[in-house]
Design a protein around this motif. Sequence first.
Motif, PDB file in Angstrom:
ATOM      1  N   LYS A   1      19.858  79.069   2.899  1.00  0.00           N
ATOM      2  CA  LYS A   1      19.347  79.765   4.078  1.00  0.00           C
ATOM      3  C   LYS A   1      20.516  80.064   5.002  1.00  0.00           C
ATOM      4  O   LYS A   1      21.601  79.463   4.880  1.00  0.00           O
ATOM      5  N   GLN A   2      20.313  80.996   5.923  1.00  0.00           N
ATOM      6  CA  GLN A   2      21.374  81.310   6.871  1.00  0.00           C
ATOM      7  C   GLN A   2      21.477  80.213   7.923  1.00  0.00           C
ATOM      8  O   GLN A   2      20.505  79.545   8.252  1.00  0.00           O
ATOM      9  N   LYS A   3      22.678  80.037   8.439  1.00  0.00           N
ATOM     10  CA  LYS A   3      22.902  79.015   9.457  1.00  0.00           C
ATOM     11  C   LYS A   3      22.180  79.386  10.752  1.00  0.00           C
ATOM     12  O   LYS A   3      21.978  80.576  11.044  1.00  0.00           O
ATOM     13  N   PRO A   4      21.774  78.397  11.530  1.00  0.00           N
ATOM     14  CA  PRO A   4      20.975  78.655  12.743  1.00  0.00           C
ATOM     15  C   PRO A   4      21.637  79.590  13.748  1.00  0.00           C
ATOM     16  O   PRO A   4      20.961  80.315  14.472  1.00  0.00           O
ATOM     17  N   ASN A   5      22.969  79.588  13.829  1.00  0.00           N
ATOM     18  CA  ASN A   5      23.651  80.419  14.821  1.00  0.00           C
ATOM     19  C   ASN A   5      23.901  81.845  14.346  1.00  0.00           C
ATOM     20  O   ASN A   5      24.444  82.664  15.090  1.00  0.00           O
ATOM     21  N   VAL A   6      23.488  82.160  13.105  1.00  0.00           N
ATOM     22  CA  VAL A   6      23.630  83.522  12.583  1.00  0.00           C
ATOM     23  C   VAL A   6      22.326  84.263  12.851  1.00  0.00           C
ATOM     24  O   VAL A   6      21.290  83.934  12.285  1.00  0.00           O
ATOM     25  N   LEU A   7      22.361  85.251  13.712  1.00  0.00           N
ATOM     26  CA  LEU A   7      21.152  85.933  14.154  1.00  0.00           C
ATOM     27  C   LEU A   7      20.862  87.217  13.389  1.00  0.00           C
ATOM     28  O   LEU A   7      19.760  87.749  13.472  1.00  0.00           O
ATOM     29  N   SER A   8      21.834  87.737  12.658  1.00  0.00           N
ATOM     30  CA  SER A   8      21.585  88.904  11.815  1.00  0.00           C
ATOM     31  C   SER A   8      20.727  88.502  10.621  1.00  0.00           C
ATOM     32  O   SER A   8      20.773  87.355  10.166  1.00  0.00           O
ATOM     33  N   PRO A   9      19.933  89.421  10.083  1.00  0.00           N
ATOM     34  CA  PRO A   9      19.050  89.078   8.951  1.00  0.00           C
ATOM     35  C   PRO A   9      19.825  88.768   7.676  1.00  0.00           C
ATOM     36  O   PRO A   9      20.592  89.596   7.190  1.00  0.00           O
ATOM     37  N   PHE A  10      19.624  87.569   7.156  1.00  0.00           N
ATOM     38  CA  PHE A  10      20.153  87.177   5.863  1.00  0.00           C
ATOM     39  C   PHE A  10      18.998  86.615   5.023  1.00  0.00           C
ATOM     40  O   PHE A  10      17.846  86.641   5.450  1.00  0.00           O
ATOM     41  N   TYR A  11      19.328  86.092   3.852  1.00  0.00           N
ATOM     42  CA  TYR A  11      18.301  85.656   2.919  1.00  0.00           C
ATOM     43  C   TYR A  11      18.151  84.138   2.900  1.00  0.00           C
ATOM     44  O   TYR A  11      19.044  83.396   3.301  1.00  0.00           O
ATOM     45  N   PHE A  12      16.998  83.698   2.378  1.00  0.00           N
ATOM     46  CA  PHE A  12      16.773  82.288   2.108  1.00  0.00           C
ATOM     47  C   PHE A  12      15.927  82.180   0.845  1.00  0.00           C
ATOM     48  O   PHE A  12      15.169  83.104   0.516  1.00  0.00           O
ATOM     49  N   GLY A  13      16.084  81.067   0.114  1.00  0.00           N
ATOM     50  CA  GLY A  13      15.304  80.935  -1.108  1.00  0.00           C
ATOM     51  C   GLY A  13      15.801  79.819  -2.000  1.00  0.00           C
ATOM     52  O   GLY A  13      16.482  78.894  -1.555  1.00  0.00           O
ATOM     53  N   LYS A  14      15.463  79.940  -3.302  1.00  0.00           N
ATOM     54  CA  LYS A  14      15.797  78.910  -4.285  1.00  0.00           C
ATOM     55  C   LYS A  14      16.487  79.543  -5.485  1.00  0.00           C
ATOM     56  O   LYS A  14      16.131  80.648  -5.918  1.00  0.00           O
ATOM     57  N   LEU A  15      17.467  78.818  -6.020  1.00  0.00           N
ATOM     58  CA  LEU A  15      18.213  79.230  -7.200  1.00  0.00           C
ATOM     59  C   LEU A  15      18.033  78.160  -8.274  1.00  0.00           C
ATOM     60  O   LEU A  15      18.186  76.972  -7.986  1.00  0.00           O
ATOM     61  N   TYR A  16      17.731  78.572  -9.482  1.00  0.00           N
ATOM     62  CA  TYR A  16      17.490  77.636 -10.588  1.00  0.00           C
ATOM     63  C   TYR A  16      18.653  77.751 -11.572  1.00  0.00           C
ATOM     64  O   TYR A  16      18.826  78.771 -12.235  1.00  0.00           O
ATOM     65  N   VAL A  17      19.453  76.694 -11.638  1.00  0.00           N
ATOM     66  CA  VAL A  17      20.723  76.721 -12.359  1.00  0.00           C
ATOM     67  C   VAL A  17      20.688  75.758 -13.538  1.00  0.00           C
ATOM     68  O   VAL A  17      20.362  74.568 -13.386  1.00  0.00           O
ATOM     69  N   ASP A  18      21.009  76.263 -14.722  1.00  0.00           N
ATOM     70  CA  ASP A  18      21.043  75.443 -15.934  1.00  0.00           C
ATOM     71  C   ASP A  18      22.069  74.319 -15.786  1.00  0.00           C
ATOM     72  O   ASP A  18      23.234  74.578 -15.441  1.00  0.00           O
ATOM     73  N   VAL A  19      21.653  73.071 -16.051  1.00  0.00           N
ATOM     74  CA  VAL A  19      22.515  71.914 -15.861  1.00  0.00           C
ATOM     75  C   VAL A  19      23.741  71.971 -16.765  1.00  0.00           C
ATOM     76  O   VAL A  19      24.861  71.633 -16.358  1.00  0.00           O
ATOM     77  N   THR A  20      23.577  72.422 -17.992  1.00  0.00           N
ATOM     78  CA  THR A  20      24.665  72.389 -18.974  1.00  0.00           C
ATOM     79  C   THR A  20      25.670  73.517 -18.780  1.00  0.00           C
ATOM     80  O   THR A  20      26.878  73.287 -18.673  1.00  0.00           O
ATOM     81  N   SER A  21      25.187  74.761 -18.729  1.00  0.00           N
ATOM     82  CA  SER A  21      26.089  75.920 -18.683  1.00  0.00           C
ATOM     83  C   SER A  21      26.392  76.412 -17.284  1.00  0.00           C
ATOM     84  O   SER A  21      27.316  77.196 -17.088  1.00  0.00           O
ATOM     85  N   LEU A  22      25.590  75.986 -16.297  1.00  0.00           N
ATOM     86  CA  LEU A  22      25.660  76.488 -14.926  1.00  0.00           C
ATOM     87  C   LEU A  22      25.376  77.991 -14.855  1.00  0.00           C
ATOM     88  O   LEU A  22      25.949  78.723 -14.043  1.00  0.00           O
ATOM     89  N   ALA A  23      24.472  78.445 -15.718  1.00  0.00           N
ATOM     90  CA  ALA A  23      23.988  79.821 -15.651  1.00  0.00           C
ATOM     91  C   ALA A  23      22.771  79.875 -14.726  1.00  0.00           C
ATOM     92  O   ALA A  23      21.949  78.951 -14.712  1.00  0.00           O
ATOM     93  N   LEU A  24      22.661  80.930 -13.956  1.00  0.00           N
ATOM     94  CA  LEU A  24      21.477  81.141 -13.124  1.00  0.00           C
ATOM     95  C   LEU A  24      20.355  81.652 -14.009  1.00  0.00           C
ATOM     96  O   LEU A  24      20.481  82.691 -14.656  1.00  0.00           O
TER      97      LEU A  24
END
Length: 430
Positions: free
Chosen positions: A265-288
């Motif tokens: 998520k964007q830091k609290p002091n950043v007021l311009s619109p940015f994104y927030f969410g979840k990323l699912y990363v493979d433990v072995t290869s580190l592929a998204l």
Amino acid sequence: MKNIYLKTQVRRLLPLLIFFFVVGINQNIEAFQNNNQQDTFTEFKGLVVDSRNNDPLIYADLNVNGTNIRSITNTEGEFSLKVPKEHLEKSVTVSFLGYRTQTVSLSEFNRESTVIKLSVVATKLTEINISTVKDPKKLFQEVLKRKAENYYGNESLMTAFYRESIKKGKKNASLSEAVLEIYKNPTKSLKKDNLILIKSRKNTNYSRLDTLALKLQGGPFSTLYTDLMKYPEYVFTDENMEYYEFSFDGRSQIDNRQVYVLSFKQKPNVLSPFYFGKLYVDVTSLALLRADYQLNVSNRAMTGAMFVKKKPKKVRAYPLEASYRVDYREKDGKWQYGYSNIKLVFRVKWKGRLFNSTYSLDSEMLITDWQQNTAGIKPQQTLKPNVILTDEASGFTDPEFWGEYNIIEPEKSIETAIKKISRQLEKLKS
């Protein structure tokens, strides 16, 4: 702490956010109709559900083993899978986030009512896996660094199904569907992907839009640009990474693979619109393997300016929600773009009117087949990134319109809208 507005960073998001309101505009693209119907495939329909309570599993993945043929369930858990005759002896792998992957022989499928039940799987990551990864931001930066080795490195030719629907309130106002060919460039390449339209149909009921036509500029390109591995710059850049906070958010499993779940998520002091969410990363290869993210729409003035490119002077429009999802699929140890969707919800206010209107736009793209591309592509054949699907109702009365192409099974509400369109067309013909 000093608040930060980042106008230049916001502008870098614009290629992804190219939706607009407009009255009376009509840009068209030609739909190449291919009505040759051949009895070379078998269609299977069914439902994927949770084994505990029979709840439908939304966007469960179905893949015909030994092929690149793929389908996915709709928001009601229903699927349609068209399999060429030469593959009817194969099996289908069915997978869903957090559930045990299941393989089912096509001989066990019922043509109209196959029910596949998946069981929840308890995922345990070993202590050593967790302790070796202490900084979630650095972990994701490593994901980006490894994309050349984790993702398909050659040009590929993909067949895709695209659907775009617009609702005013709960009523369907516009429906577009298309089959396309995607000439996908490698994730490491700076070249953008190209699209060719194979077949399409669209109908818009302008009476439900109160003369305000909400159209999607870019159409399938917008959905394609959610591919974070090919187009990370629309969400993450070297310059804006410092304005994001990352954290670990448990773990899960995708297709029998253990995954780290990273939240950002964007830091609290950043007021311009940015994104927030979840990323699912493979433990072995580190592929998204998957990403679910949203734009922070709390600043209505800024986000309204980002989305709305043209509108009547008496209209004020701003987004209430802007959600995105992208999934990747694996083949021979390499990952490739497989599915993405976008959901936008807008509030529209007319000056002098007592009541406001809410419009929602949903678009999704599913890769139904793909192969390595060695033939290249002629530039004059491709669609332009600012294309708008034409208002054509052709094909809605034809139950065999899509032929052998795999599509996402229509939801009940969309299916009802299609039937209404078909009845209207029949009345016009009589």
